[in-house]
Design a protein around this motif. Structure first.
Motif, mmCIF file in Angstrom:
data_model
loop_
_atom_site.group_PDB
_atom_site.id
_atom_site.type_symbol
_atom_site.label_atom_id
_atom_site.label_comp_id
_atom_site.label_asym_id
_atom_site.label_seq_id
_atom_site.Cartn_x
_atom_site.Cartn_y
_atom_site.Cartn_z
ATOM 1 N N GLY A 302 0.820 -1.219 0.000
ATOM 2 C CA GLY A 302 0.000 0.000 0.000
ATOM 3 C C GLY A 302 0.849 1.262 0.000
ATOM 4 O O GLY A 302 1.734 1.468 -0.852
ATOM 5 N N THR A 303 0.591 2.098 0.982
ATOM 6 C CA THR A 303 1.304 3.374 1.074
ATOM 7 C C THR A 303 2.802 3.169 1.260
ATOM 8 O O THR A 303 3.612 3.920 0.709
ATOM 9 N N SER A 349 7.525 -0.451 6.657
ATOM 10 C CA SER A 349 6.234 -0.710 7.292
ATOM 11 C C SER A 349 5.993 0.263 8.434
ATOM 12 O O SER A 349 6.828 0.379 9.331
ATOM 13 N N GLN A 350 4.879 0.942 8.392
ATOM 14 C CA GLN A 350 4.518 1.834 9.498
ATOM 15 C C GLN A 350 4.298 1.007 10.759
ATOM 16 O O GLN A 350 4.906 1.265 11.784
ATOM 17 N N SER A 351 3.433 0.007 10.667
ATOM 18 C CA SER A 351 3.062 -0.771 11.855
ATOM 19 C C SER A 351 4.151 -1.739 12.284
ATOM 20 O O SER A 351 4.221 -2.135 13.440
ATOM 21 N N THR A 354 2.859 -5.910 9.344
ATOM 22 C CA THR A 354 2.136 -6.353 8.154
ATOM 23 C C THR A 354 2.605 -7.760 7.742
ATOM 24 O O THR A 354 3.796 -7.984 7.501
ATOM 25 N N VAL A 400 -6.637 5.241 9.924
ATOM 26 C CA VAL A 400 -6.275 4.076 9.104
ATOM 27 C C VAL A 400 -5.443 4.505 7.889
ATOM 28 O O VAL A 400 -4.473 3.848 7.517
ATOM 29 N N SER A 402 -2.665 6.154 5.936
ATOM 30 C CA SER A 402 -1.311 6.556 6.332
ATOM 31 C C SER A 402 -0.927 7.856 5.636
ATOM 32 O O SER A 402 -1.060 7.982 4.421
ATOM 33 N N LYS A 487 -5.065 7.310 -1.438
ATOM 34 C CA LYS A 487 -5.660 8.034 -0.305
ATOM 35 C C LYS A 487 -7.116 8.350 -0.593
ATOM 36 O O LYS A 487 -7.975 8.140 0.237
ATOM 37 N N GLU A 490 -9.369 5.102 -0.578
ATOM 38 C CA GLU A 490 -9.586 4.376 0.674
ATOM 39 C C GLU A 490 -10.450 5.124 1.676
ATOM 40 O O GLU A 490 -11.166 4.497 2.450
HETATM 41 C C1 F6R Z 1 -2.990 3.266 3.177
HETATM 42 C C2 F6R Z 1 -2.420 2.416 4.194
HETATM 43 C C3 F6R Z 1 -2.012 1.048 3.821
HETATM 44 C C4 F6R Z 1 -0.700 0.683 4.517
HETATM 45 C C5 F6R Z 1 -0.356 -0.782 4.267
HETATM 46 C C6 F6R Z 1 0.977 -1.161 4.864
HETATM 47 O O1 F6R Z 1 -3.244 4.535 3.674
HETATM 48 O O2 F6R Z 1 -2.285 2.815 5.321
HETATM 49 O O3 F6R Z 1 -1.928 0.887 2.460
HETATM 50 O O4 F6R Z 1 0.304 1.521 4.037
HETATM 51 O O5 F6R Z 1 -1.357 -1.579 4.827
HETATM 52 O O6 F6R Z 1 0.974 -0.964 6.236
HETATM 53 P P1 F6R Z 1 2.320 -0.900 7.060
HETATM 54 O O7 F6R Z 1 3.043 0.329 6.639
HETATM 55 O O8 F6R Z 1 1.892 -0.853 8.485
HETATM 56 O O9 F6R Z 1 3.108 -2.131 6.719
#
Ligand code: F6R
Length: 608
Positions: A302-303, A349-351, A354, A400, A402, A487, A490
């Motif tokens: 995704g992002t 990865s933000q979280s 994933t 949700v 990003s 963006k 979603e």
């Molecule tokens: C879009 C969004 C998702 C995340 C994707 C990866 O706004 O938030 O596309 O970017 O699910 O998530 P992470 O970065 O947590 O691995």
């Protein structure tokens, strides 16, 4: 995705469980439930389809002073969102909440003939399996959990309570995060540290294959093979302000507007504009190792994938003799891709949780390729499993969609590219303009946000009526356009796709009509004329265009122009992305949808 909370201590468990679940709401869910157990071993189970507010309505009639309990927000995988499928699930004397997927649930279920299944979930199968070993308290709960987990294939983060042992909680994880909060006369559990903020600053991040027996004053961790684990207590860095809206109507707007500060955190101590250098401690690669890099693989979903694409465009501009491949994790994990020697992988990865990205990380590591995390969530699985890494430090991203993570991911990766270029001896005359712009970017972001927010708000009203949108850009503006389209789709449910400007004539131009509007990114620079001709092509076919540009020369009579004023030349597309973030936000507000929790989506995608 699903959230878990648990409590054992002196206070009312229901209070923490509900407040903790509310903190996890942002992850996305469609039902919720809690169970508490009294000292005398009486369980109070409350579950509801829909939002936590529904659960609270039921709770009002079932208030208890119990000091032990577990709770869950469910994002349906096996079985529709409903009260009967909501967690906790009961089997005999035990109650279980579970994140993840039990892959062999059908085989296990076939053996569990004594249990009367009430839901369609894989979780109830696990509850019944644990109960079959527990034998109504003949064996300690923790042993029953271990025996059951040894038979399970799949992913799990679980919390279990028993009415027969009402002063303890058992938790375990494999592939789905769990954090234990160490308090005074209380022990807390959550699938995400944000639920613990304000209760304790001390946390233990459970590792895959570990199980913990928790009481209010003790935490005993061991592996499934009964080897004791000495837990490392870490500090939770998040503060309360970071997980509150701070006066904004929505987290999304707050997170868009806080990008000057969040990017400052990404840059802190890493960029020196005065002497034109970038220093990243985390990747842990020596100058010689950096010099040897010939190939970068950037992995994300995704992002995070778009951030990788955008960063890749930049890095190849200033780093010689290097090839860059940015890949979608869910695809890459099943490809038979050859990874050349002298590669390094960036895992974005933000979280940090994933599932697809994590799977790629593990696969790439197996091949002996160094892995570098570009991660936000501190202590997350990806952050702990990579060989080295650079935290983006943007703080919790609650909405949700990003936004602030994207901007910082791009810059963190560009900084990594710059460290490679420095090691490879690229002339400072090439690198310094990038470094100078990066150092000035937080302030430019502030100016662009302040300068465009009202214009975008007005424009959004004109475009909220459309069901389709096309985003267009060239070079670095192309991945930025892809992110803009994601963006919009979603959060506002507008069907939006991005195309490289040069691709228009090869197909997408046929779409231009009154059902669509177009968002074109037109940065100043060598390709300006080409982009302007493409805008003309759309205009000639009656396109409803919004042009985002920093060029003083752009003068075509398109419907709407968002002119950004900036001294940035290289990173202008990143600034244009802010405009697209605002556009997605305001169109969604106009349409009246749930901005922070779009339907069907979850913040942290911990299942495949
Ligand atoms: C879009 C969004 C998702 C995340 C994707 C990866 O706004 O938030 O596309 O970017 O699910 O998530 P992470 O970065 O947590 O691995």
């Amino acid at each position: 995705m699903c959230g878990i909370v648990g409590y054992v201590g002196d206070k009312k468990a229901q209070d923490f469980l509900i407040s903790g679940l509310k903190r996890l709401e942002y992850r996305g869910y469609d039902s919720a439930g809690i169970v508490t157990v009294s000292e005398k071993g009486k369980a109070t189970l409350i579950r509801a389809k829909g939002k936590i507010a529904e659960l609270e309505k039921k709770l009002a009639k079932n208030k208890r002073d119990d000091n032990v309990g577990i709770g869950h927000t469910r994002w349906a995988t096996h079985g529709e969102p409903s009260e009967k499928n909501a967690h906790p699930h009961q089997a005999g004397s035990i109650y279980l909440v579970h994140n993840g997927i039990i892959e062999n649930y059908k085989e296990l279920k076939a053996e569990l003939k004594e249990h009367d299944f009430k839901s369609e979930t894989d979780t109830e199968v696990l509850a019944a399996l644990i109960n079959s070993f527990y034998k109504d308290g003949k064996h300690p709960l923790v042993n029953a959990v271990v025996q059951a987990l040894k038979l399970v294939k799949g992913t799990y983060g679980i919390a279990v309570v028993s009415v027969l042992e009402p002063s303890e909680l058992v938790v375990a994880r494999s592939g789905s995060p769990l954090v234990i909060g160490v308090g005074n006369n209380e022990t807390l559990v959550a699938s995400d540290a944000s639920a613990l903020v304000g209760h304790t600053k001390r946390a233990i991040y459970l590792n895959d294959g570990e199980v913990a027996l928790l009481t209010k004053n003790s935490i005993e961790i061991k592996t499934l093979n009964a080897e004791p684990v000495s837990a490392k207590v870490e500090e939770i860095e998040t503060n309360l302000a970071a997980i509150q809206k701070g006066g904004y109507d929505h987290f999304l707007l707050k997170e868009i507007m806080e990008q000057p500060d969040s990017l400052r955190e990404t840059l802190r101590g890493r960029v020196n504009a005065e002497n034109g250098t970038v220093r990243l401690g985390g990747p842990g690669l020596s100058e010689a190792e950096l010099r040897k890099i010939k190939h970068l693989i950037i992995v994300g979903c995704g992002t995070a994938y778009h951030a990788g694409l955008l960063a890749g465009y930049y890095i190849e501009k200033f780093t010689p003799e290097i090839t860059i491949e940015t890949v979608i994790a869910s695809e890459y994990r099943y490809r038979d891709a050859y990874i050349p020697k002298d590669s390094v992988a960036l895992i974005v990865s933000q979280s940090g949780e994933t599932a697809d990205t994590l799977a790629c990380l593990r696969e790439i590591k197996k091949q002996g390729i160094p892995t570098i995390g570009i991660v936000n969530a501190i202590g997350s699985t990806i952050a702990r499993e990579v060989d080295g890494g650079t935290y983006v430090h943007v703080g919790p991203e609650i909405s949700v969609a990003s936004t602030k993570a994207f901007t910082s991911q791009v810059i963190a990766m560009v900084m990594f590219g710059l460290t490679i270029a420095q090691a490879k001896g690229v002339k400072s005359s090439i690198l310094t303009p990038y470094i100078k712009e990066i150092a000035g970017l937080p302030e430019e972001i502030r100016k662009v946000l302040d300068g465009s927010v009202e214009t975008v708000k007005k424009i959004a009203k004109d475009y909220a009526k459309y069901d389709h949108a096309i985003y267009l850009g060239r070079d670095v503006a192309y991945p930025a356009a892809m992110e803009g389209a994601l963006k919009l789709k979603e959060v506002s449910y507008t069907d939006a796709n991005a195309y490289a400007f040069g691709e228009l004539k090869h197909g997408p131009l046929a779409l231009v009509d009154d059902r669509f509007f177009e968002v074109a990114l037109v940065p100043d620079g060598v390709l300006l004329e080409k982009s302007v001709s493409n805008v003309q092509e759309v205009l000639a076919r009656g396109g409803h265009m919004i042009v985002v540009t920093n060029s003083d020369e752009f003068d075509l009579p398109v419907e709407s122009v968002v002119k950004i004023t900036t001294s940035m030349k290289l990173f202008a597309p990143l600034l244009m992305n802010l405009v697209m973030q605002l556009l997605a936000y305001y169109i969604t507000v106009d349409k009246g949808y749930n901005v922070d929790q779009p339907r069907n989506l979850a913040k942290s995608v911990t299942v495949e």
